[in-house]
Design an enzyme around this catalytic site. Structure first.
Site: not given
Ligand code: NCD
Length: 309
Positions: A58, A108, A136
Site C-alpha cells: 500500500r 522505507r 510512519h
C-alpha cells in the site's frame, strides 16, 4: 520556502495543528479532483524515487499512484536490499546517488532513524514511509483523514490502539498525531507488546487520558475507533516468543456485539490473522477505505513538500 516548515516528513509530531489542517484540506481538494475525473499536471517534470528496504504494498503503490495522478514521474527500487545495498553501499551513498536522478525521495527502511539520516544527507525532500519500529507519519495522516471521513470529527472520540503496539510504527505516529486533538486512548496489547513508555508519557503530557489494558474486549467496549495491528514477526529476535504471541489478539465478528453502534474498525494492513474475514462486511470496517485514502493524502504531501500545491 514551502507552506510546511520542513521540506521533509520524518515524524508525525513535527507538524503544527495548522500544518495538519493544511495537509487534510489539500488532500480533500485532490480527492475531489480525482472524483471528478480531472487530470492534473501539478508535478509535471518532477521525478519521485521510492526506495523500499522492507516489503510494502500500500505505502509504495499509493505514493507512486499519487505522483502519477499529479502528472509526475516515478522510479523505484522496490527491493532496495537487492540494490547496491547488497554490495555494502551505505544509505548515505545511495541517497547521494538518487539525488542525481530525482526530486523527491520516499524511503522505507528497517532501522529507526533511517529517514532522518537520509534527510541529513540531501537537500531533496525525504518522506519517511516507515523506519522500522520507529514512525510512519504519512500513514498516520491518512489514518486521521480516514477518521475525519468516517466520523466527521476527531474531538471527543475514544481510540483503542491494539495488537503489537510496541513494534508497529503506525500506532506510534498515530498516538502522537492525535495528541493534537481532544481524544481518549485505550492502548491494548499483551504485556510483552505494550506501547513504549516514551509514547505513553508524551501522550499523557499532552493532557490526554490513557487507559492501558491487556484485553481486547475492553478495547472493543470503549472504542469509537478500534485500530488493529498485526504482530510484527520481523521485529522478534526469538521466534518462540513470536509463536507465543501471534494469536493473542484476534477480532471475530461475534466480539463486536458489545461495541458502540458507530464503531469504526481500522488496520494499516497487511493483516495476517488478527481480523477474521467475516468482519469485513461489518459496516464500520473501514480498512480498505483507509488504504484508498493513502492516495489523496500522499498527493497532498508530495505537492506540499515540493512547493507545487
Ligand atoms: C504497515 C507497514 O507495512 O509498515 N502497513 C502500511 O504501511 N500500510 C503495517 C505493518 O507492516 O504491519
Amino acid at each position: 520556502m514551502t507552506k510546511l516548515r520542513s521540506g521533509d516528513v520524518l515524524r508525525s509530531d513535527q507538524f503544527t495543528k495548522e500544518e495538519i489542517d493544511l495537509i487534510i484540506e489539500t488532500a480533500r481538494q485532490y480527492e475531489a479532483t480525482l472524483d471528478a475525473g480531472e487530470v492534473l499536471d501539478t508535478m509535471r517534470g518532477l521525478v519521485l524515487v521510492t526506495l523500499f528496504y522492507e516489503p510494502s504494498t500500500r505505502t509504495r503503490l499509493s505514493f507512486e499512484a499519487a505522483m502519477l495522478r499529479l502528472g509526475g514521474g516515478v522510479i523505484t527500487v522496490a527491493e532496495a536490499k537487492s540494490s547496491s545495498a547488497a554490495k555494502g553501499e551505505s544509505l548515505h551513498d545511495t541517497i547521494k546517488t538518487v539525488e542525481g536522478y530525482a526530486d523527491v525521495i520516499v524511503l522505507r527502511h528497517p532501522q529507526i532513524g533511517a529517514a532522518k539520516e537520509a534527510a541529513d544527507a540531501t537537500n531533496l525532500p525525504v518522506l519517511n514511509a516507515g523506519d522500522g519500529a520507529g514512525q510512519h507519519p504519512t500513514q498516520s495522516l491518512l489514518d486521521l483523514y480516514t477518521i475525519l471521513k468516517e466520523h466527521e470529527n476527531v474531538d471527543g472520540l475514544t481510540l483503542a490502539l491494539t495488537g503489537d503496539i510496541k513494534n508497529a510504527s503506525t500506532v506510534h505516529s498515530l498516538a502522537l498525531l492525535l495528541s493534537n486533538y481532544d481524544v481518549e486512548f485505550v492502548f491494548a496489547a499483551p504485556d510483552a507488546l505494550r506501547m513504549p513508555t516514551e509514547i505513553v508519557d508524551r501522550v499523557r503530557a499532552a493532557g490526554i487520558k490513557v487507559t492501558e489494558s491487556t484485553d481486547l474486549a475492553t478495547a472493543i467496549r470503549k472504542a469509537d475507533v478500534l485500530y488493529m495491528t498485526r504482530i510484527q514477526r520481523e521485529r522478534f529476535e526469538d521466534p518462540d516468543e513470536y509463536e507465543s504471541l501471534k494469536d493473542a489478539f484476534i477480532l471475530r465478528r461475534e466480539m463486536l456485539f458489545d461495541a458502540k453502534s458507530n464503531l469504526t474498525l481500522m488496520h494499516p494492513l497487511p493483516r495476517v490473522n488478527e481480523i477474521v474475514t467475516d468482519v469485513d462486511d461489518y459496516p464500520g470496517a473501514a480498512y480498505f477505505r483507509q488504504s484508498a485514502n493513502g492516495v489523496p493524502i500522499r498527493m497532498a504531501l508530495l505537492a506540499l513538500v515540493t512547493d507545487r500545491a
